[in-house]
Design an enzyme around this catalytic site. Sequence first.
Site, mmCIF file in Angstrom:
data_model
loop_
_atom_site.group_PDB
_atom_site.id
_atom_site.type_symbol
_atom_site.label_atom_id
_atom_site.label_comp_id
_atom_site.label_asym_id
_atom_site.label_seq_id
_atom_site.Cartn_x
_atom_site.Cartn_y
_atom_site.Cartn_z
ATOM 1 N N ASP A 149 0.799 -1.227 0.000
ATOM 2 C CA ASP A 149 0.000 0.000 0.000
ATOM 3 C C ASP A 149 0.836 1.283 0.000
ATOM 4 O OD1 ASP A 149 1.052 -0.236 2.523
ATOM 5 O OD2 ASP A 149 -0.828 0.086 3.590
ATOM 6 N N GLU A 150 2.071 1.195 -0.477
ATOM 7 C CA GLU A 150 2.964 2.348 -0.367
ATOM 8 C C GLU A 150 4.001 2.316 -1.483
ATOM 9 O OE1 GLU A 150 6.147 4.062 2.978
ATOM 10 O OE2 GLU A 150 5.109 2.156 3.279
#
Length: 244
Positions: A149-150
């Site tokens: 998620d990054e």
Amino acid sequence: MTGERLPGTPDTEAAAERIVFHVDMDCFYASCERLREPTLAGKPVVVGMGYEDGENHGAVATASYEAREYGVDSAQPISQALERLPRVQDAREESDGSAGPSDTADPDGSIHEAGYYRTVDLEFYQSVASDVKEILHDCADVVREVSIDEAYLDVTERTAWDRVDGEDRTLAEGYARHVKERIAREVGVPASVGVAPNMSTAKIASDFDKPDGLVVVRPDEVRSFLAPIPVDEVHGVGPVTART
């Protein structure tokens, strides 16, 4: 700090001219659950393991911002989370039926919130992440995926630090907003983006206005932006460097 750049980017260009995005998906697992269950929007969502009947151990993987208001957070024992925010299913069994769909009523008639618990579904989250990363790779020449998620994006060749005519915002801010809007429109999950001339500052900036935030730190603002922040909160700074 000013010389930090993404691996894969040329080192011949002045560091202050580089434009780095840090894209951080907000409460990603919970956002994915809301993607397939839109009725969960705005409600406290807890994603984890160990909350079903007969399960005694487990932990919270992600808690939505609404759930965090009740003291639920990532890596917390699921038993503690349930104490602070009971499951809707369990709360309804104790309700007299007068409460709303996400509320439960105490015997004295007072209403308190209950949470929506969902089991970790990595396969589904990875499929959503894949859709997001497809957009990121389309929007940047260099992408460094840090986790599900990054990611960091070097968009130096796609935009500029120049200000928009007659306005205080930069072209880089407009491009970051474009990336955010593509993710929201094409995938359906929110992201916060930090924009800066280096990775560390961009990462801190992405956390400044969550959820669904956008913070831009121009090259001439890096020192003033970082000055009030404890040095050990800067990404990549460990105890030894912090003491120095």
